[in-house]
Design an enzyme around this catalytic site. Structure first.
Site, PDB file in Angstrom:
ATOM      1  N   HIS A  95      33.151  -9.215 -38.162  1.00  0.00           N
ATOM      2  CA  HIS A  95      33.408  -7.999 -38.221  1.00  0.00           C
ATOM      3  C   HIS A  95      33.732  -7.583 -39.676  1.00  0.00           C
ATOM      4  O   HIS A  95      33.840  -6.104 -39.920  1.00  0.00           O
ATOM      5  CB  HIS A  95      34.467  -7.444 -37.409  1.00  0.00           C
ATOM      6  CG  HIS A  95      34.224  -8.058 -35.843  1.00  0.00           C
ATOM      7  ND1 HIS A  95      34.958  -8.942 -35.190  1.00  0.00           N
ATOM      8  CD2 HIS A  95      33.203  -7.749 -35.044  1.00  0.00           C
ATOM      9  CE1 HIS A  95      34.354  -9.040 -33.870  1.00  0.00           C
ATOM     10  NE2 HIS A  95      33.447  -8.269 -33.784  1.00  0.00           N
ATOM     11  N   HIS A 121      42.070  -8.052 -45.187  1.00  0.00           N
ATOM     12  CA  HIS A 121      40.423  -7.697 -44.893  1.00  0.00           C
ATOM     13  C   HIS A 121      40.026  -6.487 -45.609  1.00  0.00           C
ATOM     14  O   HIS A 121      40.968  -5.764 -45.699  1.00  0.00           O
ATOM     15  CB  HIS A 121      40.077  -7.899 -43.445  1.00  0.00           C
ATOM     16  CG  HIS A 121      40.972  -7.042 -42.510  1.00  0.00           C
ATOM     17  ND1 HIS A 121      42.128  -7.221 -42.085  1.00  0.00           N
ATOM     18  CD2 HIS A 121      40.515  -5.829 -42.538  1.00  0.00           C
ATOM     19  CE1 HIS A 121      42.230  -6.151 -41.475  1.00  0.00           C
ATOM     20  NE2 HIS A 121      41.619  -5.389 -41.602  1.00  0.00           N
ATOM     21  N   HIS A 123      37.346  -2.843 -45.206  1.00  0.00           N
ATOM     22  CA  HIS A 123      36.666  -2.107 -44.476  1.00  0.00           C
ATOM     23  C   HIS A 123      35.832  -1.151 -45.429  1.00  0.00           C
ATOM     24  O   HIS A 123      36.486  -0.731 -46.515  1.00  0.00           O
ATOM     25  CB  HIS A 123      37.471  -1.127 -43.438  1.00  0.00           C
ATOM     26  CG  HIS A 123      38.368  -1.813 -42.441  1.00  0.00           C
ATOM     27  ND1 HIS A 123      38.063  -1.859 -41.274  1.00  0.00           N
ATOM     28  CD2 HIS A 123      39.529  -2.210 -42.632  1.00  0.00           C
ATOM     29  CE1 HIS A 123      38.916  -2.742 -40.720  1.00  0.00           C
ATOM     30  NE2 HIS A 123      39.761  -2.834 -41.247  1.00  0.00           N
ATOM     31  N   HIS A 140      43.204  -3.872 -46.140  1.00  0.00           N
ATOM     32  CA  HIS A 140      44.261  -3.873 -45.079  1.00  0.00           C
ATOM     33  C   HIS A 140      45.069  -5.246 -45.075  1.00  0.00           C
ATOM     34  O   HIS A 140      44.365  -6.218 -44.948  1.00  0.00           O
ATOM     35  CB  HIS A 140      43.863  -3.760 -43.641  1.00  0.00           C
ATOM     36  CG  HIS A 140      43.373  -2.345 -43.249  1.00  0.00           C
ATOM     37  ND1 HIS A 140      42.736  -2.138 -42.072  1.00  0.00           N
ATOM     38  CD2 HIS A 140      43.608  -1.122 -44.038  1.00  0.00           C
ATOM     39  CE1 HIS A 140      42.592  -0.654 -42.251  1.00  0.00           C
ATOM     40  NE2 HIS A 140      43.115   0.047 -43.274  1.00  0.00           N
ATOM     41  N   THR A 210      43.206  -1.664 -35.418  1.00  0.00           N
ATOM     42  CA  THR A 210      42.011  -0.722 -35.653  1.00  0.00           C
ATOM     43  C   THR A 210      40.857  -1.413 -34.778  1.00  0.00           C
ATOM     44  O   THR A 210      39.681  -0.685 -35.032  1.00  0.00           O
ATOM     45  CB  THR A 210      41.534  -0.154 -36.990  1.00  0.00           C
ATOM     46  OG1 THR A 210      41.306  -1.210 -37.772  1.00  0.00           O
ATOM     47  CG2 THR A 210      42.938   0.475 -37.569  1.00  0.00           C
ATOM     48  N   THR A 211      41.299  -2.647 -34.638  1.00  0.00           N
ATOM     49  CA  THR A 211      39.968  -3.406 -33.877  1.00  0.00           C
ATOM     50  C   THR A 211      40.457  -3.851 -32.422  1.00  0.00           C
ATOM     51  O   THR A 211      41.700  -3.845 -32.308  1.00  0.00           O
ATOM     52  CB  THR A 211      39.462  -4.606 -34.633  1.00  0.00           C
ATOM     53  OG1 THR A 211      40.911  -5.315 -34.960  1.00  0.00           O
ATOM     54  CG2 THR A 211      38.775  -4.320 -36.091  1.00  0.00           C
TER      55      THR A 211
HETATM   56 ZN   LIG Z   1      41.508  -3.504 -40.951  1.00  0.00          ZN
END
Ligand SMILES: [Zn+2]
Length: 260
Positions: A95, A121, A123, A140, A210-211
């Site tokens: 992801h 990580h 995005h 993040h 957010t996941t």
């Molecule tokens: Zn994130």
């Protein structure tokens, strides 16, 4: 098509394999398949697993559009960063590209509470919106305190002439395939090099992962000053993951505080 299905299966297997890993804050305790588009995309996350119900029923979800803000009271505690160089440990989670922090090393302090850096990580595009606009990529940094309460620091990137040296070092070591990880104990990087020079100006609010499982009670710190990366670095990161971005979630009356 067969290849697409195989790739998806691998990505989901990767999530399952990593679910027991405490550093994998994106999908703890579940091997359920979720993606960023189609029938397993964000609109359907809550239907994929009982454990993901908060993705739909939650009232304090992230990301948000930062529009109307309120000045934080003068006595609001300011975040303090205590980061030092740590060995490179990168994961391709299926992801996102994720860096597993060395336990007990890097941390931030907010008031009396210390939060250890667990992982960071990326995005692309950035998940948070500023006056409805997203940056081309965000970072993040996920921290947890002794009781497991989460604090995420978000950094926005802008494209400019100067490559970011830390991102440059990481790019050489990013594992190509979902489920793969790579450790390089000889290469030390300081996450501070991914942060802007000015860390005192930010927005803060209470939100969620957010996941999936979209767990709430997460303190968000959205740094205002962006960090410059090169066009080539952005393109390289997009080569791994593009559009791993959850849509904006309703504020539902939450306050966004602006800290100077
Ligand atoms: Zn994130």
């Amino acid at each position: 098509m067969r290849q697409a299905i195989l790739a998806l299966a691998l990505a989901c297997a990767a999530s399952g394999a990593l679910a027991d890993d405490a550093t994998h804050a994106h999908a703890p305790g579940s091997a359920s398949h979720w993606t960023y588009s189609g029938t397993s995309g964000p609109e359907h996350w809550a239907q994929i697993s009982e454990a993901f119900h908060t993705c739909e029923s939650g009232r304090a979800e992230s990301p948000i559009d930062i529009r109307s803000t309120k000045k934080a009271p003068a006595d609001t505690p300011r975040i303090q960063f205590s980061y030092e160089p740590v060995p490179v440990h990168l994961l391709n989670t299926g992801h996102a590209i994720q860096f597993a922090a060395t336990p007990g090393k890097d941390s931030v302090t907010l008031g009396d509470t210390r939060y250890q850096l667990v992982q960071f990580h990326f995005h692309s595009p950035g998940e948070e919106r500023f006056a409805s606009r997203a940056s081309p990529m965000d970072l993040h940094l996920v921290h947890a305190d002794a009781s497991g309460k989460l604090l995420v620091v978000a950094v926005q990137f802008v494209v400019g002439d100067t490559p970011n040296p830390v991102l440059g070092a990481l790019l050489d070591d990013i594992p190509m395939n979902p489920g793969e990880e790579k450790t390089d104990n000889a290469l030390l990087v300081n996450p501070l090099g991914l942060l802007p020079a000015t860390k005192s100006g930010y927005y803060t609010y209470s939100g969620s992962l957010t996941t999936p499982p979209c767990s709430e009670g997460v303190t968000w710190i959205e740094l205002k000053e962006p960090v410059t990366i090169s066009r080539a670095q952005l393109e390289a990161m997009r080569g791994f993951y593009d559009h791993n971005q959850r849509p904006v979630q309703p504020l539902n009356g939450r306050e966004i505080l602006e800290v100077d």
